[in-house]
Design a protein around this motif. Structure first.
Motif, PDB file in Angstrom:
ATOM      1  N   MET A   1      36.059   1.804  -6.348  1.00  0.00           N
ATOM      2  CA  MET A   1      35.224   1.585  -5.161  1.00  0.00           C
ATOM      3  C   MET A   1      34.071   0.637  -5.477  1.00  0.00           C
ATOM      4  SD  MET A   1      34.872   5.212  -3.066  1.00  0.00           S
ATOM      5  CE  MET A   1      33.784   5.939  -4.267  1.00  0.00           C
TER       6      MET A   1
ATOM      7  N   CYS B   1      32.251   2.164   4.035  1.00  0.00           N
ATOM      8  CA  CYS B   1      33.442   2.893   3.561  1.00  0.00           C
ATOM      9  C   CYS B   1      33.083   3.841   2.416  1.00  0.00           C
ATOM     10  CB  CYS B   1      34.531   1.923   3.117  1.00  0.00           C
ATOM     11  SG  CYS B   1      35.298   1.037   4.476  1.00  0.00           S
ATOM     12  N   ILE B   2      32.269   3.363   1.475  1.00  0.00           N
ATOM     13  CA  ILE B   2      31.859   4.201   0.346  1.00  0.00           C
ATOM     14  C   ILE B   2      31.053   5.404   0.843  1.00  0.00           C
ATOM     15  CG2 ILE B   2      30.374   4.306  -1.705  1.00  0.00           C
ATOM     16  CD1 ILE B   2      31.321   1.443  -2.358  1.00  0.00           C
TER      17      ILE B   2
ATOM     18  N   ILE C   1      36.298  16.871   0.404  1.00  0.00           N
ATOM     19  CA  ILE C   1      37.660  16.709  -0.115  1.00  0.00           C
ATOM     20  C   ILE C   1      38.137  17.928  -0.899  1.00  0.00           C
ATOM     21  CG2 ILE C   1      37.591  14.194  -0.157  1.00  0.00           C
ATOM     22  CD1 ILE C   1      36.979  14.435  -3.166  1.00  0.00           C
TER      23      ILE C   1
ATOM     24  N   ASP D   1      38.940  11.136 -10.254  1.00  0.00           N
ATOM     25  CA  ASP D   1      37.798  10.800  -9.404  1.00  0.00           C
ATOM     26  C   ASP D   1      36.931   9.708 -10.030  1.00  0.00           C
ATOM     27  OD1 ASP D   1      36.971  12.752 -11.358  1.00  0.00           O
ATOM     28  OD2 ASP D   1      35.123  13.048 -10.214  1.00  0.00           O
TER      29      ASP D   1
ATOM     30  N   ARG E   1      29.857  18.802  -1.952  1.00  0.00           N
ATOM     31  CA  ARG E   1      30.021  17.728  -2.929  1.00  0.00           C
ATOM     32  C   ARG E   1      29.058  17.961  -4.091  1.00  0.00           C
ATOM     33  NH1 ARG E   1      33.140  13.303  -1.145  1.00  0.00           N
ATOM     34  NH2 ARG E   1      33.088  12.977  -3.391  1.00  0.00           N
TER      35      ARG E   1
ATOM     36  N   LEU F   1      32.677  12.967   2.730  1.00  0.00           N
ATOM     37  CA  LEU F   1      33.815  13.784   3.156  1.00  0.00           C
ATOM     38  C   LEU F   1      33.954  15.023   2.273  1.00  0.00           C
ATOM     39  CD1 LEU F   1      36.608  11.147   3.800  1.00  0.00           C
ATOM     40  CD2 LEU F   1      35.437  12.524   5.506  1.00  0.00           C
TER      41      LEU F   1
ATOM     42  N   CYS G   1      31.199   6.851   3.798  1.00  0.00           N
ATOM     43  CA  CYS G   1      32.130   7.774   4.475  1.00  0.00           C
ATOM     44  C   CYS G   1      32.935   8.580   3.463  1.00  0.00           C
ATOM     45  CB  CYS G   1      33.059   7.011   5.399  1.00  0.00           C
ATOM     46  SG  CYS G   1      32.230   6.329   6.848  1.00  0.00           S
ATOM     47  N   LEU G   2      33.477   7.911   2.452  1.00  0.00           N
ATOM     48  CA  LEU G   2      34.262   8.622   1.433  1.00  0.00           C
ATOM     49  C   LEU G   2      33.400   9.578   0.612  1.00  0.00           C
ATOM     50  CD1 LEU G   2      36.508   5.680   0.232  1.00  0.00           C
ATOM     51  CD2 LEU G   2      37.252   7.701   1.510  1.00  0.00           C
ATOM     52  N   SER G   3      32.120   9.251   0.461  1.00  0.00           N
ATOM     53  CA  SER G   3      31.224  10.068  -0.367  1.00  0.00           C
ATOM     54  C   SER G   3      30.744  11.330   0.324  1.00  0.00           C
ATOM     55  CB  SER G   3      30.016   9.238  -0.800  1.00  0.00           C
ATOM     56  OG  SER G   3      30.428   8.157  -1.597  1.00  0.00           O
TER      57      SER G   3
END
Length: 120
Positions: free
Chosen positions: A44, A16-17, A25, A37, A92, A23, A19-21
């Motif tokens: 997280m 999950c981390i 955004i 953030d 990012r 993306l 995937c979120l990292s």
């Protein structure tokens, strides 16, 4: 295979981390407060630290293995993700303050589980 069976929740949190990292955004039009953030990073990694600690304690890990699994691994994981963002993900940015928020989350999660489990 036994490792995956014993740490499946932590592996899921890591996925999950990741995937979120990765993306993008920046296109999300979300209004937040300054430093939001960093709070997300702290939360997280609090979940990751707590999950790793809980699973390590359930496996009756010795003290050194507990620290390596529940503190050192997630710290290295967090630094690696920030480096990947900095070096290879132009949408990012890697940030030292994110790393600090990660570390704080890990320590808080670790301490919460240790204190709670000692009361049980």
């Amino acid at each position: 295979m036994n490792f995956f069976k014993g740490y499946w929740k932590s592996i899921l949190v890591c996925i999950c981390i990741i995937c979120l990292s990765v993306l993008n955004i920046s296109d999300a039009n979300v209004h937040t407060f300054l430093g939001a953030d960093k709070v997300v990073h702290l939360l997280m990694y609090l979940v990751l630290g707590a999950t790793l600690t809980w699973e390590s304690l359930a496996k009756k890990s010795k003290t050194l293995k507990l620290y390596l699994t529940a503190i050192i691994f997630p710290m290295l994981f967090g630094v690696a993700i920030e480096l990947v963002q900095y070096l290879w993900l132009p949408q990012r940015t890697g940030d030292g303050w994110d790393i600090l928020a990660n570390f704080l989350g890990i320590i808080i999660g670790f301490r919460l589980v240790v204190v709670i489990s000692s009361k049980l």
